[in-house]
Design a protein around this motif. Sequence first.
Motif, short mmCIF file in Angstrom:
data_model
loop_
_atom_site.label_atom_id
_atom_site.label_comp_id
_atom_site.label_asym_id
_atom_site.label_seq_id
_atom_site.Cartn_x
_atom_site.Cartn_y
_atom_site.Cartn_z
N ALA A 196 7.39 -8.59 23.99
CA ALA A 196 8.65 -7.85 23.86
C ALA A 196 9.01 -7.64 22.40
CB ALA A 196 9.76 -8.60 24.59
N ARG A 197 8.77 -8.67 21.61
CA ARG A 197 9.07 -8.54 20.18
C ARG A 197 8.18 -7.49 19.53
NH1 ARG A 197 8.35 -14.14 17.48
NH2 ARG A 197 9.27 -13.17 15.66
N LEU A 198 6.90 -7.58 19.86
CA LEU A 198 5.98 -6.62 19.26
C LEU A 198 6.30 -5.20 19.73
CD1 LEU A 198 3.45 -5.84 17.66
CD2 LEU A 198 2.06 -6.53 19.61
N ARG A 199 6.62 -5.08 20.99
CA ARG A 199 6.92 -3.76 21.52
C ARG A 199 8.13 -3.15 20.82
NH1 ARG A 199 9.01 -0.21 25.02
NH2 ARG A 199 7.60 0.86 26.42
N GLU A 200 9.14 -3.96 20.67
CA GLU A 200 10.34 -3.50 19.99
C GLU A 200 10.00 -3.03 18.57
OE1 GLU A 200 13.42 -6.49 19.96
OE2 GLU A 200 14.34 -5.53 18.20
N ARG A 201 9.22 -3.80 17.92
CA ARG A 201 8.79 -3.47 16.56
C ARG A 201 8.04 -2.14 16.52
NH1 ARG A 201 9.95 -5.11 11.65
NH2 ARG A 201 9.60 -2.96 11.10
N GLN A 206 10.48 5.76 13.34
CA GLN A 206 10.41 6.13 11.92
C GLN A 206 9.40 7.23 11.69
OE1 GLN A 206 9.91 1.97 10.51
NE2 GLN A 206 11.12 2.64 8.76
N LEU A 207 8.23 7.04 12.27
CA LEU A 207 7.17 8.03 12.08
C LEU A 207 7.55 9.38 12.69
CD1 LEU A 207 4.22 5.61 12.84
CD2 LEU A 207 4.62 6.74 10.65
N ALA A 208 8.21 9.31 13.83
CA ALA A 208 8.61 10.56 14.49
C ALA A 208 9.67 11.29 13.68
CB ALA A 208 9.13 10.25 15.89
N ALA A 209 10.46 10.54 12.96
CA ALA A 209 11.51 11.15 12.14
C ALA A 209 10.98 11.60 10.79
CB ALA A 209 12.65 10.16 11.97
N GLY A 210 9.68 11.50 10.62
CA GLY A 210 9.10 11.95 9.37
C GLY A 210 9.28 10.97 8.23
N SER A 222 8.39 7.44 6.24
CA SER A 222 7.21 6.60 6.07
C SER A 222 7.64 5.14 6.07
CB SER A 222 6.52 6.94 4.75
OG SER A 222 5.32 6.23 4.64
N PRO A 223 7.20 4.37 7.04
CA PRO A 223 7.54 2.96 7.04
C PRO A 223 7.02 2.30 5.77
CG PRO A 223 6.51 3.60 9.11
CD PRO A 223 6.34 4.74 8.18
N ASP A 224 7.79 1.32 5.26
CA ASP A 224 7.32 0.72 4.02
C ASP A 224 6.38 -0.44 4.29
OD1 ASP A 224 10.51 -0.87 3.26
OD2 ASP A 224 8.87 -1.50 4.59
N LEU A 225 5.91 -1.00 3.22
CA LEU A 225 4.88 -2.04 3.31
C LEU A 225 5.33 -3.20 4.17
CD1 LEU A 225 2.08 -2.75 2.22
CD2 LEU A 225 3.17 -3.80 0.26
N ALA A 226 6.56 -3.63 3.98
CA ALA A 226 7.05 -4.79 4.74
C ALA A 226 7.05 -4.51 6.25
CB ALA A 226 8.44 -5.18 4.26
N ASP A 227 7.37 -3.27 6.59
CA ASP A 227 7.33 -2.90 8.01
C ASP A 227 5.94 -3.09 8.61
OD1 ASP A 227 9.65 -0.16 7.48
OD2 ASP A 227 10.02 -2.16 8.31
N GLY A 259 -10.79 -9.35 -11.39
CA GLY A 259 -11.65 -9.14 -10.22
C GLY A 259 -10.99 -9.48 -8.90
N TYR A 260 -9.70 -9.78 -8.94
CA TYR A 260 -9.00 -10.10 -7.69
C TYR A 260 -8.83 -8.83 -6.86
CZ TYR A 260 -7.43 -14.68 -9.52
OH TYR A 260 -7.35 -15.96 -10.02
N ARG A 261 -9.02 -8.95 -5.59
CA ARG A 261 -8.76 -7.84 -4.69
C ARG A 261 -7.26 -7.56 -4.62
NH1 ARG A 261 -12.83 -10.86 -2.55
NH2 ARG A 261 -14.56 -9.81 -1.55
N LEU A 262 -6.90 -6.30 -4.68
CA LEU A 262 -5.49 -5.91 -4.59
C LEU A 262 -5.33 -4.83 -3.51
CD1 LEU A 262 -4.75 -5.72 -8.42
CD2 LEU A 262 -4.18 -7.58 -6.85
N TYR A 263 -4.49 -5.15 -2.56
CA TYR A 263 -4.30 -4.26 -1.42
C TYR A 263 -2.95 -3.56 -1.52
CZ TYR A 263 -8.12 -6.95 0.71
OH TYR A 263 -9.32 -7.57 0.97
N GLY A 264 -2.98 -2.25 -1.26
CA GLY A 264 -1.75 -1.47 -1.30
C GLY A 264 -1.36 -0.98 0.08
N GLN A 265 -0.37 -0.09 0.09
CA GLN A 265 0.16 0.39 1.38
C GLN A 265 -0.89 1.07 2.23
OE1 GLN A 265 3.98 1.19 1.84
NE2 GLN A 265 3.82 2.47 3.66
#
Lengths: 341, 341
Positions: free
Chosen positions: A95-100, A107-111, A113-118, B37-43
């Motif tokens: 349920a938690r994952l689904r909600e997420r 967000q994607l549908a609204a154009g 871009s979800p950020d990294l933390a999302d 030489g550390y791997r760095l991951y972005g969005q």
Amino acid sequence: MLLTVGELARRCGLTVRALHHYDAIGLLRPSSRSAAGYRLYGQADVERLHRIQALRQLGLPLADIGAALSGPQRPLAEVVERQIAQIDRQAAEAARLRERLVRLRAQLAAGQSPDLADWLDTLELMTMYEKYFTPEELKTLPLHTDPDVLPEWSALVTAVRAAMERGATPDDPDAQLLALRWMDLVGRGTGDNPAFLMRLRAMNENEPGLRERSGLTPGLERFVEQAMISARLAIFARYLQPHEMERMRAHYGKQMHAWPELIAELRGALADRVPANDPRVQAMARRWMELFRAYAGDDPATHARIREAYAKEPELRSGSAVDDALLGYVREALASSGARH
Amino acid sequence: MLLTVGELARRCGLTVRALHHYDAIGLLRPSSRSAAGYRLYGQADVERLHRIQALRQLGLPLADIGAALSGPQRPLAEVVERQIAQIDRQAAEAARLRERLVRLRAQLAAGQSPDLADWLDTLELMTMYEKYFTPEELKTLPLHTDPDVLPEWSALVTAVRAAMERGATPDDPDAQLLALRWMDLVGRGTGDNPAFLMRLRAMNENEPGLRERSGLTPGLERFVEQAMISARLAIFARYLQPHEMERMRAHYGKQMHAWPELIAELRGALADRVPANDPRVQAMARRWMELFRAYAGDDPATHARIREAYAKEPELRSGSAVDDALLGYVREALASSGARH
DNA sequence: GCTAAGGGCTCACGTTACGTGAGGGTCAAG
DNA sequence: CTTGACCCTCACGTAACGTGAGCCCTTAGC
């Protein structure tokens, strides 16, 4: 009604190869074979397979499943009960994952871009949904046969820590109560299997980070250990004479870390149906007597009193994985080797 | 904001080792490295990891995930949408299993012994809950990137079979429509990846049992193939002259099974960033021209007309995994080898 | 009775996806 | 400067089977 390996595999959605493998490692042996050598599985086998699958779905490695199933068995009703709890917990994660995901979709549908933390939050929830126990939980405690033990464990660690913080000593009655509860929980959590106990110790010695997170600090462990010794000596005192108690106080806890390994080995031999008169078993039994005599001395009268205490006070054996079958095995080995006991 | 490998692992519940492994196999390469030489991951890396995890949770092997992600990418919104559908489907499986377990529990609580079939049914449901696709589904079709394709696929197989049963020929317009839908579905189902198509063929040749169960009989496959050729020739007929069409009719379908392997190789080279002037790429490009000329002949005017048809009619390329980038790559290789085109 | 197809046996090499440890460099805080 | 946490690459090992080989067994149909 007996099933061939292919029939069982088909019915359960497993492969023949997996069942062969389980047979080869002794995890699930067919109860019989046909005249042609075909494996034949009956109801008891299928029930055992149910236990195996239930533990597998918790994420337990097969070796651990084998170990867990080598001890006294919980009723199937409890196994089923725990599965229901597992499904419910996973439903919550789902349920938690689904909600997420629904949020992400919006967000994607609204154009937007979800950020990294999302994305990272989502990935974390995905992993949590996928695995019942985190790798850390699996590693912190080999207490997998009963997931209800985990929260109980945490509560106990907290209680012990609180006792320490208010200055309790291992001789205090409430500390002793906690220690007895600790041993009981260890026994229940490990399915009365000493191999898990050994692993717990090894993990504690090798991984300071995990140690801190689990709360099982060396100080806390020592405290519990002393409290347990103290609690058991108090029980013995009801059976032994003063000079006997003096010896117990001096020696009882001295080699207590040697016992789990020996017990594990003996249990392995018993499980493998090694005859009690086998030289290796006899050697183990002699080692057992050495350890016993280290705190009990050589007086048969003292031995008899100690045995009486063990027989009447379950708390003296709680968490030690020593049952009557194992004791009988040791006795038989000693008798066949002509050793005094 | 860039993450080191440990940070990413912690945040996602993966291990550093897994991320190292993904890097090593080219599945998820960090977009940059620090001076040390550390791997760095972005969005973008995290978004790709999301795709990977989503496919992993469908039960897809890493090699297949890599293959699926080497083609044109579906929008992340679609990936998320499919995950939601997955969770919902798994919730249905969970409900079934739970109901089963509750019934089992009731039996056990009432002192009844569940019979063999009860245990087997339960075990089957446990396996179904555990895995999104059955091993058979995973093997029957490499159409894993879109689980919605599976039911669509079945429906299409049924429709084709029905057409055959009512005596349709590959030249019938409705047969041709089915064939075009088939190619579209293959393209969508394989993520426009010819390696999957090749595996589908190999599987069909090697496993008669699976073939029967999936409905992809040789007869059906031949029918679809002929209908597809017929449909495409009908499209070409709008662009080519009668003598050109004669040649097409004689040769178009002749070496069509050679194309997927060549396309897969070229796409591999393109994905590996092999320069177009590399001799191996040039050799592939020449092979491409051989196959092309086998049905198109040598007249540049014919070639131009065929190219016009390809440019204007997406259905001529549907399911073939040939996109503009690949065409450009081939052209570049041919130009650098001095070959006529 | 024979044959063929499907299923079983054991044996053994291979695969997949990492786990684990070694030896050494980097970074940041005290 | 030291220390502890983290990073790198390398490489052997592991867990849980997958796969194929060669041969035997069972059953149904001719």
